[in-house]
Motif scaffolding. Sequence first.
Motif, PDB file in Angstrom:
ATOM      1  N   ILE A 179       0.837  -1.199   0.000  1.00 30.50           N
ATOM      2  CA  ILE A 179       0.000   0.000   0.000  1.00 30.50           C
ATOM      3  C   ILE A 179       0.873   1.250   0.000  1.00 30.50           C
ATOM      4  N   VAL A 201       0.688   4.128  -2.826  1.00 29.29           N
ATOM      5  CA  VAL A 201       0.417   5.531  -2.503  1.00 29.29           C
ATOM      6  C   VAL A 201       1.463   6.444  -3.122  1.00 29.29           C
ATOM      7  N   ARG A 229       1.412   6.670  -6.955  1.00 29.31           N
ATOM      8  CA  ARG A 229       0.325   7.516  -7.453  1.00 29.31           C
ATOM      9  C   ARG A 229       0.640   8.997  -7.241  1.00 29.31           C
ATOM     10  N   CYS A 278      -8.467  11.623  -5.386  1.00 22.25           N
ATOM     11  CA  CYS A 278      -9.324  10.477  -5.669  1.00 22.25           C
ATOM     12  C   CYS A 278      -9.242  10.093  -7.140  1.00 22.25           C
ATOM     13  N   VAL A 315      -9.895   4.606  -5.961  1.00 24.85           N
ATOM     14  CA  VAL A 315      -8.902   4.765  -4.896  1.00 24.85           C
ATOM     15  C   VAL A 315      -8.906   6.201  -4.391  1.00 24.85           C
ATOM     16  N   GLN A 316      -8.953   6.339  -3.075  1.00 20.84           N
ATOM     17  CA  GLN A 316      -8.844   7.646  -2.432  1.00 20.84           C
ATOM     18  C   GLN A 316      -7.635   7.644  -1.514  1.00 20.84           C
ATOM     19  N   ILE A 317      -6.865   8.737  -1.551  1.00 18.71           N
ATOM     20  CA  ILE A 317      -5.700   8.882  -0.683  1.00 18.71           C
ATOM     21  C   ILE A 317      -5.834  10.186   0.081  1.00 18.71           C
ATOM     22  N   ILE A 352      -1.238   8.736   6.583  1.00 18.86           N
ATOM     23  CA  ILE A 352      -1.895   8.500   5.303  1.00 18.86           C
ATOM     24  C   ILE A 352      -3.108   7.602   5.529  1.00 18.86           C
ATOM     25  N   ASP A 353      -4.204   7.952   4.887  1.00 17.29           N
ATOM     26  CA  ASP A 353      -5.405   7.113   4.898  1.00 17.29           C
ATOM     27  C   ASP A 353      -5.636   6.639   3.471  1.00 17.29           C
ATOM     28  N   TYR A 354      -5.642   5.330   3.267  1.00 15.88           N
ATOM     29  CA  TYR A 354      -5.775   4.734   1.936  1.00 15.88           C
ATOM     30  C   TYR A 354      -7.086   3.965   1.856  1.00 15.88           C
ATOM     31  N   ASP A 407      -9.537   1.754  -0.845  1.00 19.38           N
ATOM     32  CA  ASP A 407      -9.687   1.070  -2.125  1.00 19.38           C
ATOM     33  C   ASP A 407     -11.116   0.546  -2.215  1.00 19.38           C
ATOM     34  N   ARG A 428      -9.593  -0.443   3.576  1.00 18.40           N
ATOM     35  CA  ARG A 428      -9.080   0.844   4.043  1.00 18.40           C
ATOM     36  C   ARG A 428      -7.955   0.596   5.036  1.00 18.40           C
TER      37      ARG A 428
END
Length: 204
Positions: free
Chosen positions: A16, A20, A23, A93, A99-101, A175-177, A179, A187
């Motif tokens: 992950i 991150v 991206r 996003c 996917v949101q970061i 960081i909050d990931y 999917d 998450r």
Amino acid sequence: MAVSCVVSNASNMDQIVDAVWARLHAGANADKERSPFTMLQAATIALDGAPAVRTVVLRRASREQRSVMFHTDVRSTKVAELRRDPRISLVGCDLDGGVQIRLHGVARIVEAPSETRGVWNSSRPRTLIVYRTPIAPATPITSPTEAHATTHVEGLDSSAGFDNFCLIEVAISRIDYLDLNPAGHMRASLVFEEGKWRGTWIAP
């Protein structure tokens, strides 16, 4: 620049972390093909204590330094907000990839010409036009054209507007990931501790 690094069946947090930063790096280095993470939403604490959010363009991402960078007008409200409270959150996003970061960290306002000149010189001229307007962002005006910068003046100094230019470098600590995989949402929460990223699964 497309990045195929969605972690659909991640067995460990290292995957992950790799996803991150890949991206974010693609977002900061997008050229003609814009990355979903080129434009991020940046949230600060307004001077009146309310939340404030706006869009910024990601200019640099460094996994080694755990930082991201964007530039802005030193006269802008966001700079005043960060001078008072440097805490900042950014979110990007990829709607197609699901996917949101979210990034959380502390901002450093970089104004020293020794640090900003290189970025200014490497930026596209059309990107720098906004810094040439004599009117500070958010100033009330009678019409939009009043705030337009001069763009076609013979002999215009290439440094025109440089005094209004600053960098915001954000040191990322969390960081909050997320999917949104159709097979099951995932998450993870990642925190940098003792020299490495440590992650835990959390409910989406």
